[in-house]
Every structure is written in C-alpha cells, then in structure tokens.
Design an enzyme around this catalytic site. Structure first.
Site, PDB file in Angstrom:
ATOM      1  N   CYS A 131       0.834  -1.204   0.000  1.00  0.00           N
ATOM      2  CA  CYS A 131       0.000   0.000   0.000  1.00  0.00           C
ATOM      3  C   CYS A 131       0.868   1.253   0.000  1.00  0.00           C
ATOM      4  O   CYS A 131       1.370   1.666   1.047  1.00  0.00           O
ATOM      5  CB  CYS A 131      -0.926  -0.022   1.216  1.00  0.00           C
ATOM      6  SG  CYS A 131      -1.962   1.443   1.324  1.00  0.00           S
ATOM      7  N   CYS A 134      -0.410   4.113   2.141  1.00  0.00           N
ATOM      8  CA  CYS A 134      -0.277   3.903   3.593  1.00  0.00           C
ATOM      9  C   CYS A 134       1.171   4.103   4.031  1.00  0.00           C
ATOM     10  O   CYS A 134       1.434   4.688   5.074  1.00  0.00           O
ATOM     11  CB  CYS A 134      -0.678   2.485   3.993  1.00  0.00           C
ATOM     12  SG  CYS A 134      -2.168   1.867   3.247  1.00  0.00           S
ATOM     13  N   ASP A 135       2.104   3.591   3.265  1.00  0.00           N
ATOM     14  CA  ASP A 135       3.498   3.497   3.736  1.00  0.00           C
ATOM     15  C   ASP A 135       4.480   4.389   2.986  1.00  0.00           C
ATOM     16  O   ASP A 135       5.638   4.498   3.390  1.00  0.00           O
ATOM     17  CB  ASP A 135       3.985   2.034   3.618  1.00  0.00           C
ATOM     18  CG  ASP A 135       3.100   1.082   4.418  1.00  0.00           C
ATOM     19  OD1 ASP A 135       2.598   1.510   5.467  1.00  0.00           O
ATOM     20  OD2 ASP A 135       2.916  -0.066   3.984  1.00  0.00           O
TER      21      ASP A 135
END
Ligand code: NAP
Length: 306
Positions: A131, A134-135
């Site tokens: 992701c 997300c990261d």
C-alpha cells in the site's frame, strides 16, 4: 430479523445499503473495521468517478459511508465466518455474533495478491509493502521499486515519485495494462525508471529491504537494484473463503454472478470486486450495489406468501 445483510462497506456494499434503505428494507452492514471502506481507502486519488475529479480515496469512502448512515443503514463490526440457511432465511455468523436475515449481499471485496518470492514475507513491514498511500511517506528521499503493470502499480509509482528520489517500475512484460492517461503521466516523470520484461526473483536485506534481484525474461540476465522499499501491486484476490460453501466460485475464487449480481444460491447476491466481472472500479462496484438490491427486491417478490 433484518431484511438485508450486506457484508462489506466498500463502494459496492455502501451503495447497496443506500439502495436497500430507499427500497424500504431494514439493513445491516457488517464490516471488518469501523471504517473499513474497501480498497479506495488506500488509494491516493480517484480520477474516474463522474462529478468528483481527483477526489482522495479516503474522502470518497467516507462520503459513501456518510450517505449510507444518513439513510439510516445500521453498521456492525465483525468478520463474517459463515452463512447458513435456516428455512427460507439465512444466519450470518461473525466470530462474536449471529444475525438473521432474509437476503444477503456479499460485497466483501478483494485484497492484495502476494508475489510469492523469497524475502517477501520476511521483509514485510520492513520495506516490503502492498500500500503506497499507507506506507509511502516512510520513503521520503529514498529509492523504491514498484512491481506490477496495472492501474494500482502505475498509480503507486506516480504517488511515490512525488517524494522518493527514484522509483523503479518492474513489469514482467513490455507494455503496461494500466489506463493510458496514467501511463503517459508515469512516462513523463524523470525520477521513474521502467524495468521492462523483468520479474522480481528475490527481495534481499538483513533487517530491512536493501536490494531486489530481477531477471529479464527475454535475455535471462539478472541484476540487483539497490532499493529501500518494494511496493507489490500484482493484482488482487477475492475475499471469498467464508462463502464458498454457499455460492459457486470460479477457479480464481471469484463468486460467479452476472451484472444482476445473482449467485448460484437464491437470496444471496454478490456485488463489487468479489464477483466475476471484467472491470473492477469504484463505479462498477457502485453499479453492482444498485443491481444487487434490485435483485433482492425481485427475489422477495418471487417468494410464496407465508
Ligand atoms: P491488475 O490490473 O490485475 O494488474 C496486476 C499487474 O500485476 C499486471 O500488470 C500483471 O502483469 C502483474 N502481475 C500479476 N501477477 C504477477 C506476478 N506474479 N509477477 C509479476 N507481475 C505480476 O491489478 P491491479 O492493478 O491491482 O488492479 C486491480 C483492479 O482494480 C483492476 O481491475 C484495475 O483496473 C482496478 N483499479 C482501477 C483503478 C482506477 O480505475 N482508477 C485504480 C486501481 C485499480 P500482466 O500485465 O503481465 O498480467
């Protein structure tokens, strides 16, 4: 007894909830987390939903949810483990609760597919991610690689290019399958390098990702690229394990259902990424939610009177 239980709160499930409430049904949406929202929640930007150009995935997921809440759909948290027939009705069981319903819409979606190479599991969370939104922020000024050639891979690479010093896109063929407009955007970025016809063979690193070894499928040549992060975007797999005893699935685990979202089992409908379909996008998921509830209405009408 609820009229319709909807499993999943992505675009398909939430649209089904809105349509079901409009049809006058009592509705319970069972979702994994209080704001699960499906895969769009991990998408930086959605640019192909009419009327909402460039909307953030998270914002879009929240808008869908607020709409369903405003229509007074009820929500419960839980992971559905089983659906069981009880006469003409169904019992939907999570790990903690059992719910009774007259019809079920399965809109549980899909999750990231694994690449299946050495180093992937061991370094997951230590530089290996599924992701980018997300990261990605952990990789400011660093070198990353994205694996895959679909919409997600290309969107992830564009997103990462904004703050990574360099982004490799490793794709097993010589052409991407992502939307053309996104491809043009990708190719215009000067910190993105395409590694064509190549497969990742191993992700290497002691405690964190340090390198990725790729093999060229045409020449057989191998090279190691120094990277700090590897983002894997090689497609999705349907989250249908809990439902295979009640509905038919295809060889890849997708629940077999057409545009009408009707499954092999009367009273159970499948909507969104979890069903067999050609185009998996927010708009087709939302369309499924609407079609599934039309199917539910017709199903109720077809039942003999008690
Ligand atoms: P996808 O379209 O299935 O693409 C997966 C990519 O990974 C393909 O390029 C595929 O290569 C590659 N791949 C698969 N297995 C591999 C392996 N073992 N090793 C190396 N490469 C591998 O999946 P996605 O990008 O995750 O998208 C999922 C769905 O969501 C798609 O239907 C997509 O259109 C949709 N989506 C739409 C949008 C949008 O409209 N904005 C955004 C995101 C996602 P090949 O090309 O060689 O098969």
């Amino acid at each position: 007894m609820t009229d319709v239980i909807i499993i999943g709160s992505g675009p398909a499930g939430l649209t089904a909830a809105i349509y079901a409430r409009r049809a006058g049904f009592s509705v319970l949406v069972i979702e994994k987390a209080p704001v699960s929202g499906g895969q769009i929640m991990n998408t930086s930007e959605v640019d192909n939903y009419p009327g909402l150009p460039g909307i953030g995935g998270f914002e879009m997921g929240m808008k869908f949810r607020e709409h369903a809440e405003a229509m007074q759909a009820r929500f419960a948290e839980g992971v559905v483990e089983q659906i069981r027939q009880e006469g003409r009705n169904w019992e939907v069981a999570t790990q903690k609760e059992r719910y009774q319903t007259r019809a079920v819409v399965i809109a549980a979606g899909a999750a990231y597919a694994r690449l299946g190479v050495p180093g992937e599991e061991a370094l997951r969370g230590h530089g290996v991610s599924y992701c980018a939104t997300c990261d990605g922020a952990f990789f400011k000024g660093k070198v990353t690689a994205v694996i895959g050639g679909g919409d997600v891979a290309v969107e992830d690479a564009i997103y990462l290019s904004r703050f990574c010093s360099k982004v490799y896109v490793i794709h097993r063929r010589d052409r991407l399958r992502a939307a053309k407009m996104q491809q043009h955007k990708l190719f215009s970025l000067n910190n993105v390098e395409m590694i064509w016809d190549s497969e990742a063979e191993e992700i290497l690193g002691e405690n964190r990702v340090e390198k990725i070894r790729v093999v060229n499928r045409k020449t057989g040549g191998r090279e190691e690229l120094a990277v700090d992060g590897v983002f894997i975007a090689v497609g999705i797999r349907p989250l249908s394990e809990a439902f295979t005893s009640v509905v038919d699935t295809d060889e890849n685990g997708y629940i077999i259902a057409g545009e009408d979202c009707i499954t092999s089992t009367p009273g159970i409908f499948a909507a969104g990424d979890i069903r067999t379909k050609k185009l998996r996008q927010v708009i087709t998921a939302a369309a499924d939610g609407a079609n599934a509830i039309t199917g539910v209405e017709e199903y109720f009408l077809s039942l003999p009177e008690d």
